[in-house]
Enzyme design. Structure first.
Site, PDB file in Angstrom:
ATOM      1  N   HIS A 145      44.485 103.175 -33.103  1.00  0.00           N
ATOM      2  CA  HIS A 145      44.383 101.858 -33.743  1.00  0.00           C
ATOM      3  C   HIS A 145      45.626 101.020 -33.395  1.00  0.00           C
ATOM      4  O   HIS A 145      45.521  99.865 -32.987  1.00  0.00           O
ATOM      5  CB  HIS A 145      44.242 102.034 -35.258  1.00  0.00           C
ATOM      6  CG  HIS A 145      44.363 100.767 -36.053  1.00  0.00           C
ATOM      7  ND1 HIS A 145      43.278 100.117 -36.587  1.00  0.00           N
ATOM      8  CD2 HIS A 145      45.446 100.038 -36.413  1.00  0.00           C
ATOM      9  CE1 HIS A 145      43.693  99.034 -37.234  1.00  0.00           C
ATOM     10  NE2 HIS A 145      45.007  98.969 -37.142  1.00  0.00           N
ATOM     11  N   GLU A 146      46.791 101.621 -33.520  1.00  0.00           N
ATOM     12  CA  GLU A 146      48.034 100.907 -33.220  1.00  0.00           C
ATOM     13  C   GLU A 146      48.122 100.554 -31.735  1.00  0.00           C
ATOM     14  O   GLU A 146      48.589  99.494 -31.356  1.00  0.00           O
ATOM     15  CB  GLU A 146      49.254 101.743 -33.623  1.00  0.00           C
ATOM     16  CG  GLU A 146      49.328 102.069 -35.103  1.00  0.00           C
ATOM     17  CD  GLU A 146      49.224 100.848 -35.991  1.00  0.00           C
ATOM     18  OE1 GLU A 146      49.583  99.747 -35.543  1.00  0.00           O
ATOM     19  OE2 GLU A 146      48.768 100.987 -37.136  1.00  0.00           O
ATOM     20  N   HIS A 149      46.348  97.414 -30.960  1.00  0.00           N
ATOM     21  CA  HIS A 149      47.152  96.232 -31.317  1.00  0.00           C
ATOM     22  C   HIS A 149      48.164  95.927 -30.211  1.00  0.00           C
ATOM     23  O   HIS A 149      48.434  94.772 -29.911  1.00  0.00           O
ATOM     24  CB  HIS A 149      47.938  96.483 -32.606  1.00  0.00           C
ATOM     25  CG  HIS A 149      47.148  96.257 -33.867  1.00  0.00           C
ATOM     26  ND1 HIS A 149      46.321  95.182 -34.040  1.00  0.00           N
ATOM     27  CD2 HIS A 149      47.074  96.964 -35.013  1.00  0.00           C
ATOM     28  CE1 HIS A 149      45.766  95.240 -35.250  1.00  0.00           C
ATOM     29  NE2 HIS A 149      46.208  96.327 -35.851  1.00  0.00           N
ATOM     30  N   GLU A 224      41.881  93.565 -37.737  1.00  0.00           N
ATOM     31  CA  GLU A 224      41.887  94.978 -38.120  1.00  0.00           C
ATOM     32  C   GLU A 224      40.577  95.659 -37.729  1.00  0.00           C
ATOM     33  O   GLU A 224      40.576  96.774 -37.219  1.00  0.00           O
ATOM     34  CB  GLU A 224      42.120  95.128 -39.627  1.00  0.00           C
ATOM     35  CG  GLU A 224      43.505  94.695 -40.077  1.00  0.00           C
ATOM     36  CD  GLU A 224      44.616  95.410 -39.324  1.00  0.00           C
ATOM     37  OE1 GLU A 224      44.552  96.635 -39.146  1.00  0.00           O
ATOM     38  OE2 GLU A 224      45.567  94.718 -38.890  1.00  0.00           O
TER      39      GLU A 224
END
Lengths: 295, 182
Positions: A145-146, A149, A224
């Protein structure tokens, strides 16, 4: 409408510059009022201009360091946190970007965030709580997930916006926290200096909701959902992240060191239950969407 | 007038040719680079296996067949030449190592051994890296191969003497959706 990685990137870079310009105009507006009010004249304006330019340059180049510093993150020791380092390395290969720097913050709440200007200058930070609660698959999901980003330059926008506007909030927190913590003992000795600091703190406290609104306007919650989906795609596994989010959601105590300036950076809201700062969509919704993905 | 049009057409075609040529060169280098990523991990894995076998041997003496199979597959993978053979040998090796770790569950003393745990994590690490690097490699190869087939770039590919690259084989059990316990 579907956007390509390239479009996402340029959109984030553009938004960052727009934000810097808008914020500089606001600073100039406040400064103009002060210069006018105290009759500092031309010198005042020149100094104001120089201040705004330096503020932008310094904060733009160091926002990731400020963010890491403000939450008390330290570089993760490769010996002690080898599992974390391994997982970050793996996911970096899957995402096709260089391995980001790895940081750890001492905090029981399971959470994580990424920061930096671009994939070449990026950092990932996780809490010790996350490391103790998650198994390998779940950790991998969170890191993925990071990593998304980082890959689509969310980190640039999120960090710069958070820190440029948030430096004032961080300052307010430092002052007010200092007042409540040390106030009792010192009250007798330096009442004069204390009241000036308190006054500044109150002014900043009044100003900060405006800044928080600004941060919220710049960072949409869609981000998100997108990072969840991209992360699941990078490691070809939505279940690890879904399970991690479930565990994160079950932890209800707020984080000590995060503030409104950095809250939106985290994978999950560091202040559970406080809905006025809803940078994050509800976790249940995120899990539902993750599990509906077919890879 | 006609001369100018012809000249313009030639320039446009030349520019297109240069662009396409460079695209192929870039893609070919990216394929090589992606392969190097896998190769590094494979080598690391070959280095780790003898240590693993040594460590496990001390505790699980009755699993000799399994050790022999791991050792044999390792040398087969190391001597394989084509990407297909390397991949297939390694996929089998992955399976056998999985069995080995499953067997290790039966030996509580082994599971408490610090260096075994470390080796297990290291091997999981390389395994995952291989899997992710493979994803990346196969994506690039697909783009490279597709670019060679599309007209008009296909003509340039033919002039450059390019041939499609081999895919890294994907193990049978991973072709369907992977389901982790939840």
């Amino acid at each position: 409408m579907k956007k390509t990685l390239y479009e996402l990137r340029s959109e984030n870079i553009r938004k960052t510059y727009i934000f810097l310009i808008v914020f500089s105009l606001i600073l100039f507006g406040v400064g103009y009022f002060l210069v006018y009010f105290f009759e500092w004249g031309l010198t005042g304006f020149v100094l104001l201009g120089i201040f705004i330019i330096i503020y932008n340059i310094v904060v733009y180049n160091n926002s990731d360091k400020i963010a890491l510093l403000s939450v008390g993150a330290v570089p993760a020791d490769p010996e002690r946190f080898y599992l974390l380092h391994n997982v970050v390395e793996e996911v970096a290969i899957a995402a096709g970007i260089p391995k980001p720097k790895v940081y750890v913050m001492n905090e029981p709440q399971p959470n994580a965030f990424a920061t930096g200007r671009n994939p070449e200058n990026a950092s990932i930070c996780v809490t010790t709580g996350l490391l103790s609660m998650m198994n390998r698959e779940e950790l991998q999901g969170v890191i993925a997930h990071e990593m998304s980003h980082i890959r689509n330059y969310d980190i640039l926008l999120m960090t710069v916006v958070g820190i440029v506007a948030g430096l004032i909030i961080i300052l307010r927190d430092l002052i007010l926290r200092g007042m409540w913590l040390g106030g009792g003992r010192r009250r007798e000795r330096d009442r004069g200096a204390g009241s000036i600091v308190l006054l500044i703190g109150i002014i900043l406290a009044i100003l900060s909701p405006i800044l928080v609104a600004l941060i919220r306007a710049a960072i949409s919650r869609q981000r998100e959902f997108l990072a969840d989906a991209t992360g699941a795609y990078i490691v070809r596994d939505p279940y690890g992240l879904a399970s991690a989010l479930k565990k994160i959601a079950s932890y209800q105590k707020p984080m000590k060191k995060a503030s409104e300036a950095t809250a939106h950076l985290f994978i999950s809201n560091p202040f559970p239950g406080r809905s006025y700062f809803s940078t994050h969509p509800p976790v249940e919704e995120r899990i539902k969407r993750l599990l509906s993905i077919t890879i | 007038m006609v001369g100018w049009i012809i000249l313009g057409a030639i320039i446009i075609i030349a520019l297109w040719f240069i662009g396409t040529y460079n695209m192929f060169i870039t893609l070919r280098n990216r394929v090589k680079n992606a392969w190097a990523q896998i190769d590094v991990q494979l080598k690391r894995r070959y280095d780790l296996i003898p240590n693993l076998v040594e460590t496990v041997k001390g505790y699980a003496k009755h699993e000799r067949e399994l050790f022999e199979k791991v050792t044999e597959l390792r040398s087969r993978a190391m001597s394989a030449k084509s990407i297909k053979d390397v991949g297939e040998a390694n996929n089998q090796l992955t399976q056998t190592l999985k069995t080995l770790f499953a067997v290790a569950e039966n030996y509580p003393e082994l599971k408490a051994n610090e260096s075994f745990l470390k080796l297990q994590e290291e091997l999981t690490n390389t395994e995952n890296k291989i899997a992710f690097a493979r994803q990346f490699y196969n994506d690039i190869v697909m783009r490279f191969n597709m670019a060679q087939q599309k007209i008009p770039a296909a003509f340039v590919a033919k002039m450059m003497g390019l041939t499609p690259e081999e895919y890294y084989p994907v193990p049978e059990e991973e072709r369907g959706a992977v389901r982790v316990e939840f």
